[in-house]
Design a protein around this motif. Structure first.
Motif, PDB file in Angstrom:
ATOM      1  N   VAL A 500       0.484 -11.461  -3.630  1.00 37.90           N
ATOM      2  CA  VAL A 500      -0.784 -10.803  -3.960  1.00 37.90           C
ATOM      3  C   VAL A 500      -1.228 -11.365  -5.308  1.00 37.90           C
ATOM      4  O   VAL A 500      -0.642 -11.064  -6.350  1.00 37.90           O
ATOM      5  CB  VAL A 500      -0.617  -9.264  -4.044  1.00 37.90           C
ATOM      6  N   CYS A 503      -3.407  -9.111  -8.876  1.00 35.09           N
ATOM      7  CA  CYS A 503      -3.426  -7.693  -8.500  1.00 35.09           C
ATOM      8  C   CYS A 503      -3.787  -6.863  -9.733  1.00 35.09           C
ATOM      9  O   CYS A 503      -3.026  -6.783 -10.686  1.00 35.09           O
ATOM     10  CB  CYS A 503      -2.054  -7.286  -7.960  1.00 35.09           C
ATOM     11  N   ASN A 519      -5.409  -6.013  -3.282  1.00 34.99           N
ATOM     12  CA  ASN A 519      -5.493  -7.457  -3.019  1.00 34.99           C
ATOM     13  C   ASN A 519      -6.940  -7.787  -2.712  1.00 34.99           C
ATOM     14  O   ASN A 519      -7.412  -7.643  -1.579  1.00 34.99           O
ATOM     15  CB  ASN A 519      -4.587  -7.823  -1.847  1.00 34.99           C
ATOM     16  N   GLN A 524      -3.539  -2.554   0.023  1.00 35.85           N
ATOM     17  CA  GLN A 524      -2.404  -2.741   0.929  1.00 35.85           C
ATOM     18  C   GLN A 524      -1.343  -1.696   0.613  1.00 35.85           C
ATOM     19  O   GLN A 524      -0.980  -1.500  -0.544  1.00 35.85           O
ATOM     20  CB  GLN A 524      -1.823  -4.149   0.782  1.00 35.85           C
ATOM     21  N   ASN A 533       4.461  -4.275   5.004  1.00 39.98           N
ATOM     22  CA  ASN A 533       3.052  -3.896   4.842  1.00 39.98           C
ATOM     23  C   ASN A 533       2.705  -2.909   5.954  1.00 39.98           C
ATOM     24  O   ASN A 533       2.486  -3.283   7.096  1.00 39.98           O
ATOM     25  CB  ASN A 533       2.163  -5.134   4.904  1.00 39.98           C
ATOM     26  N   ASN A 536      -3.417  -1.494   5.784  1.00 38.39           N
ATOM     27  CA  ASN A 536      -4.421  -2.143   4.948  1.00 38.39           C
ATOM     28  C   ASN A 536      -5.694  -1.309   4.981  1.00 38.39           C
ATOM     29  O   ASN A 536      -6.245  -1.061   6.069  1.00 38.39           O
ATOM     30  CB  ASN A 536      -4.722  -3.566   5.435  1.00 38.39           C
TER      31      ASN A 536
END
Length: 1276
Positions: A500, A503, A519, A524, A533, A536
């Motif tokens: 990422v 960030c 991101n 996320q 993950n 999202n």
């Protein structure tokens, strides 16, 4: 692998329930009554972590263990041992401290600030409690500019302030009365560092330095008058310090130290650029290693060259009792101590900043610029401030104990942030907070103990940080990746990295099992157990600035730069509600504990209360921009941070009016705020790199109290390798301890044996000494007995003698007593008879006396009346005479004071004139020495030129020899080509035409040869004149030598005269001292005489005694005559010296002009001669080519003649035979003439070379002769 974690959601939930159950009693419900709701919230700073850079005098000691420095928008008092912090806030709407100064008695603090684009100068009174503002100074007639340097006078009554150049002003304040006493403009060519200070003993003397100026001012009669005159090239003075009442040390940007005494340069030195000892050791090892490889040696040479390009500059200087300390290079402080040698101060020690092992570049961490140095009152501690906001200390006591020249500083407390803080977060299990900054560091602080627990610097900038609820892990968003970091016992270990980039916001959930990372425009959601993950969250169109979790971790709230505030459901991954206001750029949000109310701040200068997808309430910020917001877990207190760096505390429900408390804290915009889980502390961070820890109070109930004390976790993480390493180190240490114990036992055993032997030896020695002493004692005892017997015998004799003398005296005294008794009886009879006669006479006298007394009383009563009248008159006369006497006395005293002042001024003026003349003579002596050195240098250069000309002559001879060899080679070629001419008979007719053209060219050559002869004659004349000029120059050189010797004699005479004047001045000073003692004695005698003012006789006698003692006419006449003779002699000597000085100056100027003109004339003539020689060489080369062509044509004509002789008669009749014979003779004549001319030119060149070798040239650098090029052209 990640270490096993406890069931985090359940543990965190239990901990959250425990905190929720332990809320303070005063905060239950919706706030109580209206009166209770209106009670404001109070916060108090308990700790400040930060230091403001580039503040004039920004670091000083208040006590032996208390340091004051600029921090945030105010000043911080810090105790070095007890570690308590006391913050002094600045003026309202202050943008930070620009300069500060502490009074010599350490009771007052002066601060220069910028408030709403206006400068403010404030004086605070420092006491054991909070600092109290005493005065605010402002001058209406001066331009509004901030003061960059402040200074208190020695008695703390006056304050000096200076503004930044080029349009700088120096102001002189009587600050107690807020009155501007004087102001003067300080002209400077360019901006730069400017510093002002008072003399340590004189309230009226002020020193100011800057770019291009060093000035001393004296305050008198409402103005500041400059005392010194600047001489020499102006320097960029960066700092200065007073070493004594008259000495000032100054540092420049070129690494020079100047010591001024009473405004005049007394001593100077240059400080070299310093390299740390560790780097020097590394350079030595790397150079040994690099000698084996070319690549590494190239790199090392680049490093060394870049290091050499660095120039030293004195960025800070401070005085102490033994000398002074200064910083000449990044990361080092040099201690200079006073000596009795020519070098007034000598470097004694180097003190270096330590290398930070947790930094990404340890070498650079130790190469910070030191901008301020200060010593504690006892000079046991030295504290410095760097350009990266760091504070270091050094204990001066160790300098006497350390034998090494280099020593190292230590952090005053711990390393601080040096750039804007971009992230701040807290946890539940531990009283810690995590911060990250653009200085690429991540730090873990403890807000209970006010300490730094962990610190590490990385290669990339850190934008955001989030602490796990356990306090064992943290998330950090860097410019390249998002990193999951384990917080170990003494380090930070990167456990997992996420791709990422940049960030800007991340946050752990309240239970710790999830974390959110921004991101781009997507949020996320990751699992902190499996690092997968999970979800999202898409929907934001602008940059996301803040993310907040609800208490149960079921919801997430976010805001962006396009005015959107979204509420997300993490179970479905969709938006539940939204509130969009495109005119506002949101910067921060806060969420209530029940997740029903959202507080948001942004660019529209309001605090918004959002609920149910709409804005329920907007509270004005009253002219500022809110940048951060936080709410207590109880929901009763709201805190906001502004773009000015202030903190506002208010109650909930939000007030619509200014019903809040505002506190001056940071000097930049507040970036992050957070309230601890127990609502007892507020934590704020800012763009200025400072962190404030505030304690929260309720104005009505006092400090918030908990029913149950919160227990914090003590667990820490540690790597297995670290444990093994430490256990191995412990084993090694234990083994080492055992070895040391055995060694110590062995050493002790050896020492015991040695000591036992020593004891035996000592016992034997003592026994021998005791025996000898016993014998001595016996001898002395026998002598004592003998002496006692003698004393007893003598004493008995004396007693007998005394008894006989006493008996004799008693008999004599008895006889005398009998005789005296008889005389006494006779005298007693006589006295009775005399007494009777006297009684009769007394009776008669009494009668006569009574009559006489009556007559006398009558007579004296009349006299008394007359005398009383006279007495009154005399008393009036006495009173008038006393008044007249007092006036005369005052006049005499005034005349004496005036005469003393006149004498003092006269002798001071004479002393200053003598000093000025002495300095002028010294300068002239230096000029003459420089001229003598320059003449000697010119002689050396001319000798070198002579040697060069000799070498050139040798080269020319070699070239001539080579040219002769070339001529021989050409002759052989001509002979070879004569054989080949037979094959070229077809070109005979063409050559005839060429022969005719050559005849024409011959006449031209004859004319040119004649011209060359004339030129050579003129050159010979020029050479003769040059020889004469060289002889004249040699004569002038001898004359210069004679003049230099004469000048040396004059200098010695002047020095002798100067010594004579010094001795005269000493005698005059002695006379002055004698006169002063004479006047003092006269004053004391006069004072004693005035004591008899009531008795006229005594005062009259006293005045006569004074006149007899102090007034002597012959002495007066002699002193006056001596004074006049001295003045005449002084004026005569002075006129003579001035005439000699003027004559010497004129003579020097005239000689210099003559020498310069002769020098330039000779240079020009030499250059013209060299040009002519080069032209002659070119012409000689052309003549050589022409000779070669003529010889070739001559051979052709000879061949042609031979052919014509063998041809038939008809052909002979048709050809012009007469012309051929004449051409052959003429060509031979031409060749001979040209050979003679060439020989003549060679002789001339040799003669000129000999002349140049014999006679010295007066030219420094002449152009070199281009002989090789001419030689090559001749060969071609």
């Amino acid at each position: 692998m990640l270490p096993p974690l406890p069931p985090l959601p359940a543990a965190c939930a239990r901990r959250r329930r425990r905190f929720r159950g332990c809320r303070c009693r005063g905060c239950h419900g919706d706030g109580g009554s209206s009166g209770r709701r209106m009670s404001t919230v109070v916060v108090k700073p308990v700790a400040v972590f930060g230091c403001r850079p580039r503040v004039g005098g920004g670091l000083c000691f208040l006590e032996e263990q208390v340091v004051l420095h600029a921090a945030g928008a105010g000043c911080l008092r810090l105790h070095l041992e007890q570690k308590w912090h006391k913050f002094i806030p600045g003026t309202e709407k202050s943008r930070g401290v620009q300069a500060l100064a502490v009074s010599p008695n350490r009771r007052y603090l002066a601060v220069s600030e910028a408030v709403a684009e206006q400068p403010v100068l404030t004086v605070y009174e420092l006491s054991s409690g909070p600092a109290r503002r005493r005065r605010t100074l402002a001058a209406a007639r001066l331009p509004a500019r901030e003061a960059v340097s402040l200074a208190f006078s020695p008695d703390c009554r006056y304050l000096a302030a200076t503004t930044a150049p080029p349009e700088g002003h120096l102001t002189y304040w009587l600050w107690e009365q807020q009155r501007l006493m004087a102001a003067v403009r300080v002209e400077a060519p360019d901006s730069g560092v400017c510093q002002v200070s008072f003399s340590p003993q004189d309230n009226a003397q002020v020193c100011i330095t800057g770019n291009g100026f060093f000035k001393l001012f004296k305050y008198s009669e409402g103005t500041l008058k400059q005392m010194n005159l600047q001489k020499g090239e102006p320097q960029n003075y960066l700092c200065h310090a007073w070493l004594s009442e008259e000495e000032v040390i100054c540092g420049t940007d070129t690494g020079k130290l100047f010591l001024f005494e009473t405004g005049k340069l007394h001593w100077e030195t240059s400080v070299e650029y310093k390299k740390p000892p560790r780097e020097l050791e590394e350079d030595v090892t790397t150079n040994e290693y690099e000698s084996s490889s070319d690549v590494s040696s190239g790199l090392a040479s680049e490093d060394n060259s870049s290091q050499k390009d660095s120039l030293p500059q004195i960025s800070a200087v401070a005085a102490y009792s033994k000398g002074f300390a200064c910083s000449s290079s990044p990361g080092v402080v040099l201690l200079f101590e006073k000596t009795k040698e020519k070098e007034v101060y000598k470097e004694s020690q180097e003190i270096w900043l330590p290398q930070d092992l947790f930094s990404s570049e340890p070498k650079k961490s130790g190469r910070q610029d030191i901008i301020c140095i200060c010593f504690s009152p006892s000079e046991e501690t030295m504290v410095v401030n760097t350009n990266k906001n760091q504070l270091y200390m050094f204990t001066m006591l160790s300098t006497d104990l350390m034998k090494e020249k280099a020593a190292y500083f230590a952090y005053l407390n711990f390393p601080l942030h040096s750039a804007s803080i971009t992230g701040l977060d807290i946890c539940i299990w531990k009283p810690i907070l995590a911060t990250c900054s653009l200085d690429r560091s991540v730090r873990i602080w403890n807000y209970k103990t006010n300490t730094l627990e962990l610190y590490k610097e990385y290669q990339e900038e850190a934008y955001t940080v989030s602490l796990h609820p356990t306090g064992l892990f943290c998330l950090v968003g860097f410019s390249d990746k998002l990193r999951f970091i384990s917080l170990l016992h003494e380090d930070m270990h990167v456990f997992k990295e996420f791709s990422v980039r940049k960030c800007r916001e991340c946050s752990f959930s309240n239970r710790g099992h999830l974390f959110a990372a921004v991101n781009g425009n997507v949020i996320q959601i990751y699992s902190s157990i499996t690092f997968e993950n999970i979800n999202n969250l898409k929907g934001h169109s602008g940059k996301i600035h803040a993310v907040k979790w609800s208490t149960d971790d079921a919801k997430l709230v976010s805001c962006d730069t396009h005015g959107a505030v979204y509420e997300w459901n993490l179970l479905t991954g969709k938006r539940e509600s939204e509130c969009v206001l495109k005119s506002c750029i949101y910067s921060s949000i806060a969420l209530s504990s029940d997740a029903k109310i959202i507080f948001a701040v942004g660019s529209d200068q309001t605090l918004k209360e959002i609920s149910e997808s709409s804005i329920q309430l907007e509270v004005s910020a009253f002219g500022v921009v809110y940048t951060a917001v936080a709410i207590s877990h109880s929901g009763h207190m709201v805190f906001v941070g502004t773009s000015l760096g202030t903190i506002r505390a208010m109650k909930y429900p939000l007030p619509l009016t200014r019903d809040f408390n505002e506190y001056q804290a940071h000097a930049g915009a507040v970036t992050k705020m957070s309230v601890t889980s127990d609502d007892l502390f507020l934590l704020t961070a800012s763009e200025d790199g400072s962190i404030f820890i505030w304690k929260v109070y309720d104005k009505g109930d006092g400090i918030l109290k908990w029913e149950k004390e919160v227990e914090y976790a003590e667990e820490v993480l540690i790597m297995r390798a670290d444990i093994e390493e430490k256990s191995q180190a412990m084993l090694d240490l234990q083994i080492r301890v055992k070895e040391l114990q055995t060694e110590n036992d062995y050493q002790l055993h050896l020492k015991d044996m040695y000591c036992n032997e020593k004891i035996k030896e000592l016992e034997e020695n003592f026994a021998q000494e005791i025996g000898s002493l016993k014998t001595k004692h016996q001898i002395l005892q026998a002598e004592k007995e003998k002496q006692e017997l003698q004393h007893q015998f003598q004493l008995s004799e004396l007693m007998n003698k005394q008894a006989r003398e006493v008996q004799q005296l008693e008999s004599d005294s008895n006889q005398k007593l009998l005789m005296e008794n008889e005389k006494y009886q006779e005298l007693q009879v006589k006295s009775q008879r005399i007494q009777e006669e006297y009684e009769k006479q007394l009776h008669n006298l009494e009668e006569s006396k009574s009559t006489a007394v009556r007559e006398l009383t009558e007579y004296y009563e009349e006299k008394l009346n007359e005398k009383s009248v006279l007495l009154k008159e005399t008393e009036e006369d006495m009173r008038r005479q006393l008044q007249a006497h007092e006036e005369i006395k005052k006049q005499i005293e005034e005349d004496e004071d005036r005469e003393i002042l006149e004498i003092k001024v006269k002798y001071e003026r004479q002393l200053s004139e003598e000093k000025a003349s002495n300095l002028q003579l010294k300068g002239e002596i230096g000029v003459m020495n420089k001229r003598l050195k320059s003449l000697q240098k010119e002689l050396k250069e001319r000798n070198g030129d002579i040697e060069e000309m000799r070498l050139e002559q040798q080269k020319l001879q070699g070239i001539i020899k080579s040219l002769e060899n070339d001529i021989l080679a050409l002759k052989t070629e001509i002979q070879e080509r004569a054989d080949t001419i037979q094959d070229k008979e077809k070109h005979i007719y063409d050559l005839k035409k060429k022969n005719q053209e050559l005849e024409k060219f011959r006449f031209v050559l004859d004319y040119r040869i004649e011209e060359f002869k004339k030129q050579i004659e003129s050159r010979e004349d020029d050479i003769k004149t040059m020889k004469e000029q060289i002889r004249e120059m040699e004569g002038e050189l001898e004359r210069f030598h004679r003049e230099s010797t004469q000048l040396k004699l004059n200098i010695t005479q002047l020095q002798q005269k100067l010594k004579a004047t010094n001795s005269k001045m000493h005698r005059e000073r002695q006379k002055k001292q004698n006169m002063e003692t004479f006047i003092k004695r006269f004053k004391t005698d006069l004072h004693n005489c005035v004591g008899f003012i009531q008795d006229s006789r005594k005062i009259k006698d006293g005045i006569r005694e004074l006149y007899r003692k102090y007034v002597n006419q012959s002495d007066l006449v002699e002193t006056e005559a001596a004074d006049t003779d001295l003045q005449q002699e002084y004026m005569r000597q002075r006129e003579y010296l001035e005439r000699n000085l003027a004559a010497l100056k004129k003579k020097v100027v005239k000689d210099q002009e003559i020498h310069q003109a002769a020098y330039m004339h000779i240079v020009q003539e030499n250059v013209s001669l060299i040009k002519e020689i080069n032209d002659l060489r070119q012409e000689l080369k052309v003549a050589h080519t022409q000779v070669h062509d003529l010889r070739s044509t001559l051979r052709l004509t000879k061949k042609k003649q031979a052919i014509q002789d063998t041809a038939p008669s008809s052909e002979l009749l048709s050809s012009p035979a007469v012309l051929r014979l004449n051409a052959e003779k003429e060509s031979e004549n031409i060749i001979e003439m040209q050979q003679l001319e060439i020989q003549y030119l060679r002789d001339q060149i040799q003669e000129k070379g000999q002349v140049l070798a014999v006679q010295p040239l007066l030219v420094g650098n002449l152009p070199k002769l281009n002989l090789e090029r001419s030689h090559k052209t001749q060969q071609q």
